[in-house]
Design an enzyme around this catalytic site. Structure first.
Site, PDB file in Angstrom:
ATOM      1  N   LYS B  86       5.916   4.419   3.376  1.00 24.70           N
ATOM      2  CA  LYS B  86       6.895   4.465   2.282  1.00 24.70           C
ATOM      3  C   LYS B  86       8.212   3.777   2.622  1.00 24.70           C
ATOM      4  CE  LYS B  86       4.582   6.914  -0.852  1.00 24.70           C
ATOM      5  NZ  LYS B  86       4.141   6.259  -2.108  1.00 24.70           N
ATOM      6  N   GLU B 108      11.518  10.070  -7.250  1.00 29.62           N
ATOM      7  CA  GLU B 108      10.576  11.158  -7.446  1.00 29.62           C
ATOM      8  C   GLU B 108       9.813  11.338  -6.150  1.00 29.62           C
ATOM      9  OE1 GLU B 108       9.890   8.085  -8.057  1.00 29.62           O
ATOM     10  OE2 GLU B 108       7.957   7.882  -7.042  1.00 29.62           O
ATOM     11  N   SER B 375      -1.931   5.386   6.595  1.00 30.69           N
ATOM     12  CA  SER B 375      -0.669   5.272   5.862  1.00 30.69           C
ATOM     13  C   SER B 375       0.392   6.281   6.261  1.00 30.69           C
ATOM     14  CB  SER B 375      -0.950   5.380   4.364  1.00 30.69           C
ATOM     15  OG  SER B 375      -1.683   6.553   4.100  1.00 30.69           O
TER      16      SER B 375
END
Lengths: 266, 393
Positions: B86, B108, B375
């Site tokens: 991210k 969010e 990830s």
């Protein structure tokens, strides 16, 4: 020419603004909604917007969110929306549907527009449909002879106002402020600026919504707008009422006050 | 709008008119930045000295014994600062926020990874940060709520609707409509209105670019298949993108099957959904006959979303990528297996890709090389996993 076009022409001839009320289909209940529509029509509103309750209403504040949630829990579907539209048009007022885009796409774009027309409706307000995504919708509304009503905002620049209003029918829905639906103590000064900028690019009637709840606010908007849109204020009364009957009395009283307001602005 | 905002019939912009100006401004800022060597150099330097890029590749030899003998390579995005991919997107968008002269970001978050990354970038760059998080998720991911607060962000629990990621996005959109003049919405996945799907992909494509070179250097050839979990789909697009022209490389997205797609309690949007519009973009959506969004279900908060990025919808429809559903139980078995065979505790989101590799490895046989986007790391999931496996806390 739709019935909404006729109503907007009539109020212009009377040198006043139209009073336009919003209520979601299926709220406070299926029968309660029909009674509310009748009460609003009897109290003198010129047009009614039937809301299609949606699971993800990003343009709506807490009041309409709660109403939509109650309506959806009651099982409201597209047929109920068209039934409520029919109830409204049967009272003699002009009526439109206000809906986010996905329910239209899911129902079928052409079929949705035709069902509006078949139930006497004048048009559809689509708050999250941009003109760039509108080709199929504009073909459908044109074929079914209903008004495609777009929302513009204080942040919409002049060239885009011209582009959006060129696709619009019935009236231009001018959002009075940057924000979501809900009652507010004062109507933003952005509203008069926006209405002037819209006037500069179109001859269409302009109705102002977002945040309007009192006769005084209706009066001040009616000084320069062709229509005044009130939604959350009615819904709040229905949500807070001790009984459905008292809620209906309350919205009837407010609608009468607002109807005076839109006549004393000029 | 430019055609760049569409992926076949998907993508586009379905938003209130109030946001069009801000989306245009963002599109221009992004396009300018992508062609500005100074911007690209600043971001690359941040990735080198702050994120910890390039991320390494680890061959998972013991894990591979359970996958039919195929060789399995892990792209270690879990080793990035803040613990997941991210950060790639967040640093890029935070730099753009400063370029646009805005002082406040909103975000969010579902699992909290994007919220933590956003709060981190805000702290680094001196921006105000508000994170919207479903009330349900603030309970599931209490540790990440505390992390965001420690980083100086305000966390707003969202109590509307299903109280999960979908509703956090609704609330962030409402904030943005109201405060768009001074606020950037730092959307965390490849969904939402144009330019978000394209922009977020551009900030994550470095994953695949690095991995392509690394795999060529390591094995002398391209991998046979690339696997990544798909919620909104940002890490998957990030690793897929560089390989899209390599038609022999299979691209496989693993969606959250929850209790099983056939039960209706899942978050496998492409596998079990239909085309529609949600959160400003046309893509696949979990929806009912009236176009109402259906609540998704997954043990993984980060995949628990009833939509998916429009480029994935397009890659699916043209047959370039394939999408499969992995149930909660299969994901948790792979979570445990990687932990015990490799000493790497993955995020539960990532465990869906690992479970997919166990299946695909057996299908392709011992000659195959599989590349998995690892990830995120599983620290945030310790409580959920302990509960699942009956480990007393």
């Amino acid at each position: 020419m739709t019935q909404l076009d006729a109503v907007m022409a009539k109020v212009r001839a009377e040198n006043r603004a139209a009073l336009i009320a919003y209520i979601p289909a299926g709220f406070p209940s299926q029968q309660g909604c029909a009674k509310a529509i009748q009460a609003l029509a009897d109290a003198g509103v010129d047009a009614i917007e039937i809301g299609f309750p949606y699971s993800d209403p990003v343009m709506d504040g807490p009041i309409i969110q709660e109403a939509a949630e109650i309506s959806l829990k009651g099982g409201t579907n597209a047929a109920d929306v068209f039934a409520a539209l029919k109830v409204a048009t049967d009272t003699g007022v002009a009526a439109v549907v206000m809906t986010y885009w996905n329910p239209i796409e899911r129902y079928g774009v052409d079929q949705f527009a035709q069902s509006i027309a078949d139930n006497g409706g004048s048009g559809v307000i689509t708050p999250d449909l941009t003109i760039e995504e509108s080709d199929r919708w504009l073909a459908a509304t044109n074929k079914s002879q209903i008004n495609p009503i777009y929302v513009v905002a204080p942040s919409t620049n002049d060239s885009r106002l011209a582009a959006v209003t060129s696709k619009t029918g019935g009236f231009v829905y001018a959002a009075s402020l940057m924000g979501v639906t809900g009652t507010r103590a004062t109507v933003s000064s952005d509203a008069s600026n926006l209405v002037s900028r819209v006037r500069a690019v179109t001859d269409l009637p302009i109705s102002v919504g977002l945040g309007v709840s009192t006769r005084e606010q209706a009066k001040s908007l009616a000084a320069y707008a062709d229509g005044v849109i009130v939604g959350s204020a009615f819904i709040k009364l229905l949500l807070e009422a001790e009984s459905e009957e008292k809620g209906l009395d309350a919205i009837s009283h407010l609608a009468k006050e607002l109807a005076i307001g839109v006549r004393e602005g000029r | 709008m430019s055609s760049a905002g569409r992926f076949g019939e998907y993508g586009g912009r379905f938003v209130p008119e109030a946001l069009i100006g801000a989306l245009n401004e963002l599109e221009i800022a992004h396009n300018t930045a992508q062609n500005d060597p100074l911007f690209l150099a600043e971001l690359a330097e941040l990735h080198r000295t702050y994120t910890g890029r390039p991320s390494i590749i680890t061959e998972a030899k013991r894990f591979a014994e359970y996958a039919g003998g195929a060789r399995i390579f892990l792209k270690r995005e879990d080793l990035n600062h803040t613990g997941s991919h991210k950060i790639n997107n967040v640093l890029g968008q935070a730099l753009l926020t400063k370029r646009m002269g805005k002082k406040r970001i909103i975000a969010e978050t579902g699992a909290g990874q994007h919220g933590v990354a956003s709060a981190t970038a805000a702290a680094l760059m001196g921006l105000d940060c508000v994170v919207y998080m479903g009330e349900e998720d603030t309970r599931r991911q209490a540790l990440n709520v505390a992390r965001m607060k420690l980083l100086g962000a305000e966390v707003v629990p969202v109590t509307s609707g299903s109280r999960t990621l979908k509703d956090a996005i609704n609330e962030a959109m409402r904030d943005w409509v109201t405060n768009v003049a001074d606020t950037h919405y730092l959307l965390g996945t490849v969904a939402g209105p144009h330019p978000f799907p394209t922009m977020v992909r551009d900030f994550h494509k470095i994953i695949g670019e690095e991995a392509r070179e690394q795999m060529l250097a390591l094995t002398g050839r391209l991998p046979d298949a690339i696997l990544a979990c798909v919620g909104g789909g940002s890490n998957a697009i990030g690793i897929f993108n560089a390989f899209i022209p390599d038609s022999a490389v299979r691209l496989i997205g693993l969606e959250a099957g929850g209790d099983g797609v056939e039960t209706g309690r899942h978050a496998a949007t492409i596998t079990g959904g239909t085309p529609g519009v949600l959160h400003g973009t046309r893509s696949y959506v979990l929806q009912d006959a009236n176009g109402q969004t259906v609540e998704s279900h997954s043990i993984s908060a980060g995949l628990d979303y009833p939509g998916v990025g429009p480029e994935h919808a397009y890659l699916h429809d043209i047959g370039r990528a394939e999408y499969r559903a992995i149930n909660d139980d299969a994901a948790m078995a792979a979570f445990s297996l990687l932990s015990k065979t490799e000493g790497i505790i993955p995020a539960i989101e990532t465990a869906h890709a690992l479970a997919g590799a166990l299946v695909v490895g057996r299908e392709l046989g011992p000659q195959a090389n599989l590349l998995i986007n690892l990830s995120g790391r599983g620290d945030k999931d310790v409580q959920t996993a302990a509960q699942y496996f009956g480990i007393p806390l």
